[in-house]
Design a protein around this motif. Structure first.
Motif, short mmCIF file in Angstrom:
data_model
loop_
_atom_site.label_atom_id
_atom_site.label_comp_id
_atom_site.label_asym_id
_atom_site.label_seq_id
_atom_site.Cartn_x
_atom_site.Cartn_y
_atom_site.Cartn_z
N SER A 6 0.85 -1.18 0.00
CA SER A 6 0.00 0.00 0.00
C SER A 6 0.89 1.22 0.00
CB SER A 6 -0.88 0.01 1.25
OG SER A 6 -1.47 1.26 1.40
N LEU A 7 0.80 2.01 -1.06
CA LEU A 7 1.66 3.18 -1.15
C LEU A 7 1.20 4.31 -0.25
CD1 LEU A 7 2.37 2.99 -4.92
CD2 LEU A 7 4.05 2.80 -3.11
N ALA A 8 0.14 4.07 0.50
CA ALA A 8 -0.26 5.05 1.51
C ALA A 8 0.56 4.88 2.77
CB ALA A 8 -1.74 4.89 1.84
N ARG A 104 1.14 9.67 -11.96
CA ARG A 104 0.79 8.70 -10.92
C ARG A 104 1.90 8.62 -9.88
NH1 ARG A 104 -1.48 3.46 -10.36
NH2 ARG A 104 -1.66 3.21 -8.09
N VAL A 105 3.14 8.63 -10.35
CA VAL A 105 4.27 8.59 -9.42
C VAL A 105 4.28 9.86 -8.57
CG1 VAL A 105 6.79 8.50 -9.22
CG2 VAL A 105 5.61 7.15 -11.00
N GLU A 108 1.80 9.65 -5.78
CA GLU A 108 2.19 8.78 -4.69
C GLU A 108 3.26 9.42 -3.82
OE1 GLU A 108 0.51 6.36 -3.90
OE2 GLU A 108 -0.59 5.91 -5.74
N ARG A 111 1.54 11.88 -1.68
CA ARG A 111 0.79 11.21 -0.61
C ARG A 111 1.71 10.84 0.54
NH1 ARG A 111 -2.52 5.87 -2.05
NH2 ARG A 111 -3.48 7.33 -3.53
N LEU A 112 2.89 10.34 0.21
CA LEU A 112 3.86 10.01 1.24
C LEU A 112 4.32 11.26 1.98
CD1 LEU A 112 6.05 7.39 -0.66
CD2 LEU A 112 4.38 6.95 1.14
N ARG A 137 11.45 7.93 -5.97
CA ARG A 137 10.59 7.94 -7.16
C ARG A 137 10.83 6.69 -8.01
NH1 ARG A 137 8.00 12.57 -8.64
NH2 ARG A 137 8.30 14.34 -7.23
N ILE A 140 9.11 3.77 -6.23
CA ILE A 140 7.65 3.83 -6.40
C ILE A 140 7.26 3.40 -7.81
CG2 ILE A 140 5.68 5.40 -6.53
CD1 ILE A 140 6.90 6.92 -4.16
N THR A 141 8.03 3.87 -8.79
CA THR A 141 7.75 3.49 -10.18
C THR A 141 7.83 1.98 -10.35
OG1 THR A 141 8.64 5.61 -10.96
CG2 THR A 141 8.43 3.84 -12.58
N LEU A 144 4.79 0.30 -8.57
CA LEU A 144 3.56 0.51 -9.32
C LEU A 144 3.55 -0.32 -10.61
CD1 LEU A 144 3.03 4.37 -8.96
CD2 LEU A 144 1.65 2.56 -7.93
#
Length: 333
Positions: A6-8, A104-105, A108, A111-112, A137, A140-141, A144
């Protein structure tokens, strides 16, 4: 349904769970001592492995747990295997042309960032795990990309029929039993663990006086608000519904022996002295199929996904060229 991270979550938790990375995979010409593994020509460095292991150790330490030297080698092997699997999934995603939009990246990352009180705190957090924002980054990429590949190849193809749902419900009745519950309120007079007999007697006498007032018809909830020293005092002592095994045994035994409207004698627990009033009871029952249908669907999807991913990973490893290198000293041997 999401199988991966979960990237949250805070990014340091992501690093612990998913392993580390390097912005550019090294070539096989790197010195052997710098390699933890080579996956189809892509090098997983010892720096990546070390950082992932250290991240897990820090996380465990925050939870009051320590990895013993004898278990460190096993931990390193498990983490390395996770890194290898992540690399294999990423390679497959690239073969299948999976792309992630920059927007999208960015979303995220933002959000972080919002999980920290300030920009400075966010940057400090990055430094604490020896990570630049560009590396974040990149990570995350990758994640995702892997998730998009998993969704496309597995998640979106999983179909759970109505009959499968009903069969699971019918064949696992024990999972859907609701035990007997009571709803109770209480008034607590605390006792210090170091209290002497005189102090205990004084606390008990205070509760006995309150009990007499209850017996004379005064409102239990109002007395709880005024005299209870429990967190539930603000709610008139209401603890809501609970089943057996949720409370201290002496408290539980007293509560389940009462009928709605009845008040217990004084009950002693490690917290102090209690008066308990049961306000409702619910007999054992079964959860209705319609109430649990979607939970069953999710459970079956999760089980199917785990099974298919395990088989897919096995096949990937069989057809891939994977070399693992272990530092005997770091393995704790």
């Amino acid at each position: 349904m999401k199988k991966t991270l979960s990237l949250a979550m805070p990014f340091f938790a992501l690093l612990v769970l998913a392993g580390q990375f390097c912005p550019v995979r090294a070539a096989e010409t790197k010195p052997a001592q710098d390699k933890a593994a080579i996956v189809n020509g892509a090098v997983i460095t010892t720096r990546e492995l070390d950082r992932a292991v250290q991240g897990i150790q820090r996380s465990l330490l925050r939870a009051g747990r320590v990895v013993s030297p004898g278990k460190l080698g096993e931990l390193r092997k498990r983490v390395l295997e996770n890194l290898i699997e992540q690399e294999l999934l990423f390679q497959e995603s690239q073969k299948n042309g999976v792309k992630i939009e920059k927007a999208r990246v960015n979303a995220e990352v933002e959000r972080l960032r919002k999980q920290f009180p300030s920009k400075e705190a966010f940057e400090k957090g990055l430094k604490e795990v020896n990570l630049s924002e560009s590396e974040l980054r990149f990570y995350i990429t990758r994640q995702l990309t892997i998730q998009k590949f998993i969704d496309k190849e597995f998640v979106e193809k999983i179909k759970i029929s109505e009959q499968m749902l009903k069969d699971y419900y019918d064949n696992h009745k024990n999972f859907f039993k609701k035990p007997e519950q009571v709803r109770a309120s209480h008034i607590l007079v605390k006792i210090d663990p170091k209290a002497d007999e005189s102090q205990k007697a004084q606390a008990r006498k205070k509760l006995e006086t309150i009990k007499e007032r209850v017996e004379k018809g005064e409102d239990f909830n109002a007395l709880a608000r005024e005299y209870s020293q429990a967190p539930s005092a603000s709610k008139g002592g209401d603890l809501g519904y609970f089943s057996r095994g949720r409370m201290v045994k002496s408290f539980e035994d007293a509560a389940f022996s009462l009928k709605p409207g009845e008040v217990s004698d004084i009950v002693e627990t490690r917290y102090g002295y209690h008066l308990i009033k049961v306000t409702d009871r619910k007999p054992p029952s079964m959860m209705a199929y319609l109430d649990v249908k979607e939970k069953i669907r999710q459970h079956l999807k999760d089980m199917t996904l785990r099974r298919e991913e395990k088989q897919f990973m096995h096949e990937l490893k069989v057809k891939s060229k994977i070399e693992r290198f272990f530092d005997q000293d770091k393995e704790g041997k």
